[in-house]
Design a protein around this motif. Sequence first.
Motif, mmCIF file in Angstrom:
data_model
loop_
_atom_site.group_PDB
_atom_site.id
_atom_site.type_symbol
_atom_site.label_atom_id
_atom_site.label_comp_id
_atom_site.label_asym_id
_atom_site.label_seq_id
_atom_site.Cartn_x
_atom_site.Cartn_y
_atom_site.Cartn_z
ATOM 1 N N THR A 178 60.909 -36.811 7.625
ATOM 2 C CA THR A 178 62.195 -36.135 7.867
ATOM 3 C C THR A 178 63.401 -37.080 7.826
ATOM 4 O O THR A 178 64.504 -36.660 7.535
ATOM 5 C CB THR A 178 62.190 -35.411 9.231
ATOM 6 O OG1 THR A 178 61.969 -36.380 10.261
ATOM 7 C CG2 THR A 178 61.125 -34.331 9.280
ATOM 8 N N GLN A 179 63.181 -38.377 8.150
ATOM 9 C CA GLN A 179 64.331 -39.299 8.176
ATOM 10 C C GLN A 179 64.219 -40.421 7.146
ATOM 11 O O GLN A 179 65.143 -41.214 6.991
ATOM 12 C CB GLN A 179 64.459 -39.945 9.567
ATOM 13 C CG GLN A 179 64.701 -38.950 10.701
ATOM 14 C CD GLN A 179 64.667 -39.669 12.050
ATOM 15 O OE1 GLN A 179 65.114 -40.798 12.178
ATOM 16 N NE2 GLN A 179 64.121 -39.003 13.056
ATOM 17 N N GLY A 180 63.025 -40.522 6.529
ATOM 18 C CA GLY A 180 62.830 -41.578 5.529
ATOM 19 C C GLY A 180 62.811 -42.971 6.128
ATOM 20 O O GLY A 180 63.197 -43.939 5.467
ATOM 21 N N VAL A 181 62.375 -43.109 7.384
ATOM 22 C CA VAL A 181 62.293 -44.460 7.959
ATOM 23 C C VAL A 181 60.872 -45.004 7.746
ATOM 24 O O VAL A 181 59.902 -44.245 7.741
ATOM 25 C CB VAL A 181 62.666 -44.506 9.467
ATOM 26 C CG1 VAL A 181 64.110 -44.170 9.681
ATOM 27 C CG2 VAL A 181 61.779 -43.587 10.279
ATOM 28 N N PRO A 182 60.765 -46.315 7.526
ATOM 29 C CA PRO A 182 59.460 -46.903 7.167
ATOM 30 C C PRO A 182 58.512 -47.023 8.359
ATOM 31 O O PRO A 182 58.360 -48.078 8.954
ATOM 32 C CB PRO A 182 59.844 -48.278 6.616
ATOM 33 C CG PRO A 182 61.137 -48.601 7.264
ATOM 34 C CD PRO A 182 61.858 -47.309 7.532
ATOM 35 N N CYS A 183 57.863 -45.933 8.681
ATOM 36 C CA CYS A 183 56.960 -45.882 9.839
ATOM 37 C C CYS A 183 55.601 -46.464 9.465
ATOM 38 O O CYS A 183 55.044 -46.163 8.410
ATOM 39 C CB CYS A 183 56.808 -44.430 10.272
ATOM 40 S SG CYS A 183 55.760 -44.234 11.714
ATOM 41 N N MET A 184 55.046 -47.294 10.340
ATOM 42 C CA MET A 184 53.748 -47.940 10.084
ATOM 43 C C MET A 184 52.571 -47.095 10.583
ATOM 44 O O MET A 184 51.418 -47.502 10.465
ATOM 45 C CB MET A 184 53.721 -49.313 10.767
ATOM 46 C CG MET A 184 54.632 -50.350 10.147
ATOM 47 S SD MET A 184 54.048 -50.906 8.528
ATOM 48 C CE MET A 184 52.678 -51.958 8.996
ATOM 49 N N GLY A 185 52.866 -45.924 11.143
ATOM 50 C CA GLY A 185 51.812 -45.076 11.713
ATOM 51 C C GLY A 185 50.655 -44.753 10.789
ATOM 52 O O GLY A 185 49.508 -44.713 11.240
ATOM 53 N N PRO A 186 50.885 -44.528 9.467
ATOM 54 C CA PRO A 186 49.771 -44.165 8.601
ATOM 55 C C PRO A 186 48.691 -45.240 8.475
ATOM 56 O O PRO A 186 47.595 -44.959 7.992
ATOM 57 C CB PRO A 186 50.452 -43.912 7.245
ATOM 58 C CG PRO A 186 51.851 -43.527 7.582
ATOM 59 C CD PRO A 186 52.192 -44.362 8.794
ATOM 60 N N VAL A 187 48.990 -46.491 8.856
ATOM 61 C CA VAL A 187 47.966 -47.544 8.746
ATOM 62 C C VAL A 187 47.628 -48.155 10.110
ATOM 63 O O VAL A 187 46.856 -49.110 10.199
ATOM 64 C CB VAL A 187 48.416 -48.677 7.787
ATOM 65 C CG1 VAL A 187 48.563 -48.168 6.367
ATOM 66 C CG2 VAL A 187 49.716 -49.322 8.267
ATOM 67 N N PRO A 209 45.644 -52.645 12.524
ATOM 68 C CA PRO A 209 45.201 -51.750 11.452
ATOM 69 C C PRO A 209 44.196 -50.706 11.929
ATOM 70 O O PRO A 209 43.275 -51.017 12.676
ATOM 71 C CB PRO A 209 44.519 -52.698 10.454
ATOM 72 C CG PRO A 209 44.881 -54.074 10.876
ATOM 73 C CD PRO A 209 45.225 -54.038 12.318
ATOM 74 N N ALA A 210 44.379 -49.481 11.458
ATOM 75 C CA ALA A 210 43.422 -48.401 11.736
ATOM 76 C C ALA A 210 42.225 -48.546 10.807
ATOM 77 O O ALA A 210 42.231 -49.354 9.878
ATOM 78 C CB ALA A 210 44.105 -47.057 11.505
ATOM 79 N N GLU A 211 41.206 -47.741 11.071
ATOM 80 C CA GLU A 211 40.039 -47.703 10.191
ATOM 81 C C GLU A 211 40.492 -47.189 8.820
ATOM 82 O O GLU A 211 41.299 -46.255 8.755
ATOM 83 C CB GLU A 211 39.051 -46.708 10.801
ATOM 84 C CG GLU A 211 37.654 -46.825 10.339
ATOM 85 C CD GLU A 211 36.772 -45.957 11.217
ATOM 86 O OE1 GLU A 211 35.779 -46.462 11.709
ATOM 87 O OE2 GLU A 211 37.111 -44.764 11.421
ATOM 88 N N ASN A 212 39.997 -47.760 7.743
ATOM 89 C CA ASN A 212 40.351 -47.337 6.379
ATOM 90 C C ASN A 212 41.872 -47.277 6.159
ATOM 91 O O ASN A 212 42.381 -46.314 5.590
ATOM 92 C CB ASN A 212 39.761 -45.959 6.047
ATOM 93 C CG ASN A 212 38.266 -45.945 6.203
ATOM 94 O OD1 ASN A 212 37.603 -46.915 5.860
ATOM 95 N ND2 ASN A 212 37.721 -44.861 6.742
ATOM 96 N N ALA A 213 42.568 -48.255 6.642
ATOM 97 C CA ALA A 213 44.026 -48.277 6.462
ATOM 98 C C ALA A 213 44.359 -48.495 4.987
ATOM 99 O O ALA A 213 43.886 -49.456 4.388
ATOM 100 C CB ALA A 213 44.625 -49.398 7.302
#
Length: 259
Positions: A178-187, A209-213
């Motif tokens: 929604t804001q286009g900020v570089p969030c690291m949450g997906p990894v 790092p999460a599993e399978n990042a």
Amino acid sequence: MKPKIAVHKFTSCDGCQLAFLNLGEQLLEVFDLADIVHFAEAGAVDPETPVDVAFVEGSISTPREVARIQRVRANSKYLVAIGACATSGGLQALRNGAHSVDWLAQVYASPQHIETLAETTAIAKHVKVDLELWGCPVSGRQILATLRALLFGVVPINDADKVCMECKRNNTVCVLVTQGVPCMGPVTRTGCGALCPSFGRDCYACYGPAENANSDSLARRFAGLGLMPADIARRFRFINSAAPSFSDEWRKASESGRK
Ligand code: SF4
Ligand code: SF4
């Protein structure tokens, strides 16, 4: 006789020990379950007594720490590394790769008195670790759940899911979309309850790092948002810069910035 537990500190800021102390009333539950024989920050000092569970905060940065972690391992049935310093080397690992001898000479008048290893490393690089609790700092909830599981003979949950999953469960609006900020949450591995996104800001990967990042893919997404290679490298080169998936990514981004 109650099981014995110890909390050891290596190179660190003590923040993860504070997470332990901040359990507040729940800490009384720990005292019901076990005897804390060594926890210098809380008063008990007996580092050499054999224990059922040893929690270890901090990275290994000096030759003395190498010898001490071997003794902790020998004296512990289960060894749990707590926090980013213990699991990846933490912020201190930012110095890895730099020429530490030159740095010391620039900072200290008599660098020959400083005993340090060339690199700062995670506990698992030196001894067998039974469980790693990531985070900077770890949450008291993780510590208590792990301790209860180990004392009751249950395998502790190793939650390596991504922060994004936590956002979905909490109905948090995605700041990346929604804001286009570089969030690291997906990894990044969950454990914080997606705290930063719940306040409308991006995750900065303090849980590692999460599993399978899929760091490669996220780096490409950041480039699509307009980040330059140096900015992408900085997103990965932070608290957990020495964690494998992150270190590969910041090296790649740094190299592409030099081309
Ligand atoms: S992981 Fe973070 S909070 Fe914990 S000791 Fe290291 S720097 Fe401090
Ligand atoms: S805000 Fe960040 S952590 Fe949450 S869903 Fe979006 S990308 Fe994932």
